[in-house]
Scaffold this active site. Structure first.
Site: not given
Ligand code: UD1
Ligand code: CA
Length: 460
Positions: A10, A15, A384
């Site tokens: 939690a 930071r 392609n």
């Protein structure tokens, strides 16, 4: 003994200075909390309970692919308060293993040691010895070595600050004890928080012995609070993986310049040069050599293959003794047979190339099926894509494709066909033919190049 795991996650992770919840930051390509959940899964069959903070939607979404029970802690009032939010999900007769979502290096082995230490009394803490214990809770022991209490750094006396045995924060507690102790925790301390660690003093007060296990390698307890610590943990993790590979007989030219973000399996006598990044699940067969600066993801690479420098390889199977690169890009759903050569500046996508075929220079091969011993010349392109759909190119065995050929798909070129250089193949070609669409060369004699006849031309 059944074990239920609780993961505390939690904390805000301020930071980190990040919009991503801290525990979703990755170590070795995997969110930190998943490292924790994976170690936990080795000792517990139960669905783990994760505590998230206010607005944990991002975390819940980030773990949507795993089976997890959630508990919300709206305000971060301490580790004891965090565990309180999980009580209604904790069986009273399980052992509860409390882990931190931001401590990703703990091994399953350490968790087993801790559970064993908790077996007698139902309670044990995981400790470590740190040369610099500042910031951590200290383990206070009696003369006889028994655990008395844990004191947080901010609450510690000067003599307690000298203790170098620290609380990793990880503990194993029998559910019945947690159900008794957690509601009784107070917050009369320097931080005004409900400390989970106060359970130790409670146990001692009522005569319950507190077990402990001490980490052999204190680095396992390293927590991540900022990006510097995240980088340190990454290096420690990579160092561990590199050691294991060396131990097992893999040559790493520089163990500190290898990154494995997933699982890497190696056969005997594999050599890996510097700055190679492995992602997802990669298997290298016996004698495989990987040159410098390669990125290899989800690949099966068979025995004796050589990957030259600077290739990007993803979701590919490479047959034995093939040679790739330098500067090749192999894209998903590509399968190469035995002894295939893919050379410089070649891109292969969703193609199967059979044994002994070569695409050595400057080519794009996409959605193709190439037989055995086919030689694809420099500058060959499979056209392609028509702007809406992808189409297939088939080159049967022993086709020779001259340089600078365009293969306009869908197209099939029969066995043994030779395609002249510069050809645009738009229709199927039957076996054994020569096909060429080149404009005939004209040579004009007496031709003079235009000239600038300015009087001062020579001065410049
Ligand atoms: C805690 C321990 C300390 C130990 C240290 C190890 C306590 C009182 N202290 O201290 O003894 O040495 O870990 O790193 O337990 N968390 C929540 N909700 C909260 C508070 C924390 O979920 O209200 C989670 C954090 O996200 C984190 C973990 O709990 O994963 C530890 O929290 P942190 O604030 O880092 O604990 P410390 O004060 O460092
Ligand atoms: Ca911490």
């Amino acid at each position: 003994m059944s074990v239920t795991v609780v993961v505390l996650a939690a904390g805000q992770g301020k930071r980190m200075h990040s919009d991503l919840p801290k525990v979703l930051h990755q170590v070795a390509g995997k969110p930190m909390i998943e490292h924790v959940l994976d170690s936990a899964a080795a000792v517990s069959d139960r669905v783990p309970v994760v505590v998230h903070g206010h607005g944990g939607e991002q975390l819940v979404a980030g773990l949507a692919h795993r089976e997890v029970k959630w508990a919300e802690q709206r305000e971060q009032l301490g580790t004891g308060h965090a565990v309180a939010q999980t009580l209604d999900q904790l069986p009273a007769d399980d052992t509860v293993l409390i882990l931190y979502g931001d401590v990703p290096l703990l091994t399953a082995r350490a968790l087993r040691d801790l559970l064993e230490a908790a077996a007698d009394s139902g309670f044990a803490v995981l400790t470590a010895r740190m040369p610099d214990p500042s910031g951590y809770g200290r383990i206070v022991r009696a003369r006889d070595g028994s655990l008395l209490r844990i004191v947080e750094h901010k609450d510690a006396s000067t003599s307690e600050l000298d203790i170098d045995e620290i609380n990793t924060g990880i503990m194993a507690v029998h559910g019945s004890l947690l159900h008794k102790w957690i509601p009784a925790l107070g917050n009369d301390n320097a931080q005004g928080e409900y400390y989970l660690t106060d359970c130790v003093a409670m146990a001692v007060a009522e005569g319950t012995a507190v077990g402990s296990a001490t980490l052999a390698d204190a680095a396992e307890a390293m927590g991540v609070n900022n990006r510097r610590q995240l980088a340190e943990v990454e290096r420690l993790y990579q160092g561990r993986l590199a050691d294991a590979l060396l131990e097992q007989g893999v040559t790493l030219i520089d163990p500190s310049r290898l990154d494995v973000r997933g699982t890497l399996e190696c056969g005997r006598d594999v050599v890996i040069d510097v700055n190679v990044v492995f992602e997802g699940r990669v298997c290298l067969g016996d004698g495989v050599r990987v040159g410098p600066n390669n990125v290899i993801r989800d690949a099966q690479i068979d025995a004796g293959v050589e990957i030259l420098p600077n290739c990007v390889i993803e979701s590919v199977t490479i047959g034995p003794s093939s040679r790739i690169g330098p500067f090749a890009r192999l894209r998903p759903e590509t399968t190469l047979g035995r002894d295939v050569h893919i050379g410089n500046f070649v891109e292969i996508k969703k193609s199967a190339i059979a044994a002994g075929s070569k695409v050595n220079h400057l080519a794009y091969v996409g959605d193709a099926e190439i037989g055995e011993r086919v030689n694809v010349g420099a500058g060959t392109i499979t056209c392609n894509y028509d702007g809406a759909f992808k189409h297939k190119t088939v080159l049967e065995d022993d086709v020779f494709v001259g340089s600078d050929t365009q293969l306009v798909a869908p197209v099939r070129v029969g066995r043994g066909v030779t395609i002249g250089a510069g050809t645009t193949v738009t229709e199927d070609v039957e076996a054994g033919r020569l096909v060429i669409s080149r404009v005939r060369q004209k040579t004009i004699s007496g031709w003079e190049r235009p000239r600038k006849d300015k009087p001062d031309a020579g001065k410049q």
